[in-house]
Write an enzyme that holds these catalytic residues in place. Sequence first.
Site, PDB file in Angstrom:
ATOM      1  N   SER A 216       0.824  -1.197   0.000  1.00  0.00           N
ATOM      2  CA  SER A 216       0.000   0.000   0.000  1.00  0.00           C
ATOM      3  C   SER A 216       0.871   1.266   0.000  1.00  0.00           C
ATOM      4  O   SER A 216       1.526   1.553  -0.990  1.00  0.00           O
ATOM      5  CB  SER A 216      -0.958  -0.073   1.193  1.00  0.00           C
ATOM      6  OG  SER A 216      -1.938   0.896   1.116  1.00  0.00           O
TER       7      SER A 216
ATOM      8  N   ASP B 246      -4.319   9.200  -0.646  1.00  0.00           N
ATOM      9  CA  ASP B 246      -4.328   9.529   0.781  1.00  0.00           C
ATOM     10  C   ASP B 246      -4.506  11.024   1.031  1.00  0.00           C
ATOM     11  O   ASP B 246      -4.183  11.849   0.182  1.00  0.00           O
ATOM     12  CB  ASP B 246      -3.019   9.082   1.450  1.00  0.00           C
ATOM     13  CG  ASP B 246      -2.899   7.576   1.516  1.00  0.00           C
ATOM     14  OD1 ASP B 246      -3.931   6.893   1.371  1.00  0.00           O
ATOM     15  OD2 ASP B 246      -1.772   7.088   1.712  1.00  0.00           O
TER      16      ASP B 246
ATOM     17  N   HIS C 256      -4.487   1.771  -4.909  1.00  0.00           N
ATOM     18  CA  HIS C 256      -5.906   1.653  -4.587  1.00  0.00           C
ATOM     19  C   HIS C 256      -6.790   2.209  -5.691  1.00  0.00           C
ATOM     20  O   HIS C 256      -7.934   2.555  -5.461  1.00  0.00           O
ATOM     21  CB  HIS C 256      -6.211   2.365  -3.266  1.00  0.00           C
ATOM     22  CG  HIS C 256      -5.438   1.800  -2.131  1.00  0.00           C
ATOM     23  ND1 HIS C 256      -5.044   2.553  -1.054  1.00  0.00           N
ATOM     24  CD2 HIS C 256      -4.956   0.562  -1.921  1.00  0.00           C
ATOM     25  CE1 HIS C 256      -4.361   1.799  -0.223  1.00  0.00           C
ATOM     26  NE2 HIS C 256      -4.287   0.584  -0.726  1.00  0.00           N
TER      27      HIS C 256
END
Length: 184
Positions: free
Chosen positions: A128, A143, A165
């Site tokens: 990630s 993020d 993601h």
Amino acid sequence: APSGMGCPRRLLLVSNSTLHGGGYLGHCQQHIQSFLGEKVKRVLFVPYALHDRDAYARTAREKFASLGYELDSIHESCDPVEAVRKSEAIFIGGGNTFRLLKALYDNRLIQEIRKRVLEDGIPYMGSSAGTNVATVSINTTNDMPIVYPPSLKALGLVPFNINPHYLDPDVKSTHMGVSKTCQS
């Protein structure tokens, strides 16, 4: 040889650490074992992307112990630079990419990790946010910028950016972005 040409890069970049219904790193544990192999005994874990580093290190340590590896967490080291210099393998876990990158800069680890991976050829595993920081920059992260690193430039272990993601917009979904039948 020019800098960065010393050894082949050994990278395992994972999009996330858990899949629905599975335990921590459960979906990729075979990959981890074949990637780290027999030579690596200890893994240096970097839990900087999460606020609770102790709990994060415990979770990672249990998982790696079950796979046959010792795990040292860099946040427990009084000299993070020295910890990187002595490491056999590095695993940077997920969480907030901005928090992670800022801590890497604050602890002067960008060049040290680059050297270990690109010149010395030690294995690097990212999950990630740890995958985000392996790239050229964190410009593509989803993020929130909860803190500001001095630069968005990251480790540059691969010559491109990744968004681990990224979701392909589902044209039938009512949740994503703008729907096709907008009402003014």
